[in-house]
Write a protein that holds these residues in place. Structure first.
Motif, PDB file in Angstrom:
ATOM      1  N   GLY A   1      -6.739  67.607 -24.000  1.00  0.00           N
ATOM      2  CA  GLY A   1      -6.494  68.423 -25.178  1.00  0.00           C
ATOM      3  C   GLY A   1      -5.221  68.007 -25.894  1.00  0.00           C
ATOM      4  O   GLY A   1      -5.164  68.003 -27.128  1.00  0.00           O
ATOM      5  N   ALA A   2      -4.190  67.635 -25.125  1.00  0.00           N
ATOM      6  CA  ALA A   2      -2.924  67.202 -25.717  1.00  0.00           C
ATOM      7  C   ALA A   2      -3.103  65.897 -26.493  1.00  0.00           C
ATOM      8  O   ALA A   2      -2.530  65.722 -27.569  1.00  0.00           O
ATOM      9  CB  ALA A   2      -1.868  67.033 -24.634  1.00  0.00           C
ATOM     10  N   VAL A   3      -3.894  64.966 -25.933  1.00  0.00           N
ATOM     11  CA  VAL A   3      -4.167  63.698 -26.626  1.00  0.00           C
ATOM     12  C   VAL A   3      -4.879  63.963 -27.946  1.00  0.00           C
ATOM     13  O   VAL A   3      -4.508  63.416 -28.993  1.00  0.00           O
ATOM     14  CB  VAL A   3      -5.019  62.766 -25.734  1.00  0.00           C
ATOM     15  N   GLN A   4      -5.910  64.812 -27.914  1.00  0.00           N
ATOM     16  CA  GLN A   4      -6.639  65.144 -29.137  1.00  0.00           C
ATOM     17  C   GLN A   4      -5.720  65.820 -30.154  1.00  0.00           C
ATOM     18  O   GLN A   4      -5.744  65.479 -31.337  1.00  0.00           O
ATOM     19  CB  GLN A   4      -7.810  66.073 -28.827  1.00  0.00           C
ATOM     20  N   ALA A   5      -4.916  66.771 -29.693  1.00  0.00           N
ATOM     21  CA  ALA A   5      -4.028  67.504 -30.589  1.00  0.00           C
ATOM     22  C   ALA A   5      -2.990  66.573 -31.215  1.00  0.00           C
ATOM     23  O   ALA A   5      -2.670  66.685 -32.402  1.00  0.00           O
ATOM     24  CB  ALA A   5      -3.335  68.637 -29.834  1.00  0.00           C
ATOM     25  N   GLY A   6      -2.463  65.627 -30.422  1.00  0.00           N
ATOM     26  CA  GLY A   6      -1.495  64.671 -30.938  1.00  0.00           C
ATOM     27  C   GLY A   6      -2.096  63.777 -32.011  1.00  0.00           C
ATOM     28  O   GLY A   6      -1.480  63.532 -33.058  1.00  0.00           O
ATOM     29  N   CYS A   7      -3.316  63.292 -31.763  1.00  0.00           N
ATOM     30  CA  CYS A   7      -4.008  62.454 -32.753  1.00  0.00           C
ATOM     31  C   CYS A   7      -4.290  63.238 -34.030  1.00  0.00           C
ATOM     32  O   CYS A   7      -4.122  62.727 -35.144  1.00  0.00           O
ATOM     33  CB  CYS A   7      -5.309  61.920 -32.167  1.00  0.00           C
ATOM     34  N   LEU A   8      -4.717  64.492 -33.853  1.00  0.00           N
ATOM     35  CA  LEU A   8      -5.013  65.325 -35.016  1.00  0.00           C
ATOM     36  C   LEU A   8      -3.758  65.596 -35.833  1.00  0.00           C
ATOM     37  O   LEU A   8      -3.782  65.544 -37.072  1.00  0.00           O
ATOM     38  CB  LEU A   8      -5.646  66.656 -34.566  1.00  0.00           C
ATOM     39  N   ALA A   9      -2.642  65.866 -35.153  1.00  0.00           N
ATOM     40  CA  ALA A   9      -1.382  66.108 -35.859  1.00  0.00           C
ATOM     41  C   ALA A   9      -0.971  64.872 -36.657  1.00  0.00           C
ATOM     42  O   ALA A   9      -0.566  64.980 -37.821  1.00  0.00           O
ATOM     43  CB  ALA A   9      -0.289  66.485 -34.861  1.00  0.00           C
TER      44      ALA A   9
ATOM     45  N   GLY B   1       1.147  72.500 -37.558  1.00  0.00           N
ATOM     46  CA  GLY B   1       1.922  73.377 -36.685  1.00  0.00           C
ATOM     47  C   GLY B   1       1.173  73.736 -35.409  1.00  0.00           C
ATOM     48  O   GLY B   1       1.732  73.661 -34.305  1.00  0.00           O
ATOM     49  N   ILE B   2      -0.099  74.119 -35.543  1.00  0.00           N
ATOM     50  CA  ILE B   2      -0.908  74.489 -34.379  1.00  0.00           C
ATOM     51  C   ILE B   2      -1.106  73.284 -33.457  1.00  0.00           C
ATOM     52  O   ILE B   2      -1.014  73.395 -32.232  1.00  0.00           O
ATOM     53  CB  ILE B   2      -2.270  75.063 -34.811  1.00  0.00           C
ATOM     54  N   SER B   3      -1.364  72.116 -34.040  1.00  0.00           N
ATOM     55  CA  SER B   3      -1.615  70.911 -33.238  1.00  0.00           C
ATOM     56  C   SER B   3      -0.393  70.502 -32.440  1.00  0.00           C
ATOM     57  O   SER B   3      -0.497  70.152 -31.253  1.00  0.00           O
ATOM     58  CB  SER B   3      -2.062  69.757 -34.153  1.00  0.00           C
TER      59      SER B   3
ATOM     60  N   VAL C   1       0.011  70.307 -28.380  1.00  0.00           N
ATOM     61  CA  VAL C   1       0.524  69.140 -27.637  1.00  0.00           C
ATOM     62  C   VAL C   1       1.558  69.608 -26.621  1.00  0.00           C
ATOM     63  O   VAL C   1       1.532  69.216 -25.454  1.00  0.00           O
ATOM     64  CB  VAL C   1       1.151  68.112 -28.596  1.00  0.00           C
ATOM     65  N   TYR C   2       2.483  70.457 -27.062  1.00  0.00           N
ATOM     66  CA  TYR C   2       3.528  70.976 -26.175  1.00  0.00           C
ATOM     67  C   TYR C   2       2.931  71.730 -24.995  1.00  0.00           C
ATOM     68  O   TYR C   2       3.318  71.503 -23.830  1.00  0.00           O
ATOM     69  CB  TYR C   2       4.454  71.897 -26.980  1.00  0.00           C
ATOM     70  N   ILE C   3       1.962  72.600 -25.275  1.00  0.00           N
ATOM     71  CA  ILE C   3       1.328  73.383 -24.215  1.00  0.00           C
ATOM     72  C   ILE C   3       0.583  72.464 -23.244  1.00  0.00           C
ATOM     73  O   ILE C   3       0.641  72.627 -22.020  1.00  0.00           O
ATOM     74  CB  ILE C   3       0.347  74.424 -24.805  1.00  0.00           C
TER      75      ILE C   3
END
Length: 286
Positions: free
Chosen positions: A130-138, A274-276, A280-282
């Protein structure tokens, strides 16, 4: 009795109530998909770019299940919106360039799905996926926001080459399927820059591309027997929310001018970033 209890009964899931945790979660699924699809239909971003990070934020399901539910929701919304546009005889979709883009996106959707499976298998911890996806999306959304703010000063192109259209569609399909967002802001930027489309024309063509890429991703999931565990009621409510949001969003899109859609799009991107970043942090600290 809550407003949602008759809905649960109509869907054949009478064992659920809004007063139960699962019932409240499923009510949230409907609201998230409905509101996301309204904005998605207005801006042409599909809604998955909102559904995915918001469901990740609240940890409503596993990463794989969220991807699948998001895909089904965006597919239903885009199918309604594109179908309605075609039946109404509206000429917003530029089939000469849109169809090769959509076909390329369909192929890319299959590759993107496989790429996600590879990443998922590479990490034992699903929070890292999930962190990888969120980082890419951000990263993608930040780039999109910067382009949108400087758009008036950037000289655009008008690609007509068939191979070029398919190649661009392929890249869009891979990104959207891997990120589990349907299409998202990157579709609009690509249509602005490579095809010199205005905001509302780009929105219509983006949904056309999203329809193909999500259909390919969905059928790839079915064929490869990689459908994650999910509650049928959750899927039904999210699809209903996607179609309902598509109806409302399409009505708003007709009334809003390009400038209003641009402002909504920019505000939405700031929220997604902001959410992404928080996701990533979480994911990294879980």
């Amino acid at each position: 009795m809550s407003l949602y209890d008759p809905v649960f009964a109509w869907l054949g899931i009478r064992e659920l109530s809004f007063h139960s945790k699962k019932g409240r979660d499923m009510a949230e699924y409907f609201l998230i998909s409905f509101l996301a699809s309204i904005v998605g239909a207005i801006c042409g971003i599909g809604g998955g770019v909102i559904i995915k990070p918001v469901m990740d934020l609240f940890r409503l399901e596993t990463v794989s299940t969220i991807n699948f539910l998001s895909c089904c929701t965006v597919l239903s919304m885009s199918l309604y919106s594109v179908g309605k546009t075609m039946l109404a005889g509206e000429k917003k979709v530029e089939l000469r360039t849109g169809t090769p883009l959509a076909l390329g996106a369909a192929i890319g959707g299959i590759f993107g799905k496989e790429l996600f499976q590879l990443v998922r298998q590479s990490f034992a911890d699903p929070d890292m996926v999930g962190a990888v996806q969120a980082g890419c999306l951000a990263a993608v959304t930040i780039g999109t926001l910067v382009y949108t703010l400087k758009r008036s000063r950037i000289r655009t192109r008008h690609v007509e080459n068939l191979a070029g259209c398919i190649g661009i569609g392929l890249a869009l399909g891979v990104m959207s399927s891997f990120l589990g967002i349907g299409g998202g802001p990157i579709n609009l930027v690509v249509l602005y820059y490579f095809f010199s489309m205005d905001t509302k024309t780009a929105a219509a063509n983006s949904l056309y591309i999203i329809l193909f890429s999500q259909a390919a991703s969905f059928f790839s999931t079915i064929v490869t027997h990689s459908v994650p565990a999910f509650h049928m009621g959750s899927l039904a409510l999210m699809v209903a929310g996607g179609i309902g949001g598509g109806i409302v969003g399409r009505a708003f899109n007709k009334k809003l001018d390009n400038r209003a859609v641009d402002r909504l799009f920019i505000g939405l991107m700031a929220v997604i970033i902001g959410i992404s970043l928080y996701n990533v942090y979480i994911g990294l600290t879980a």
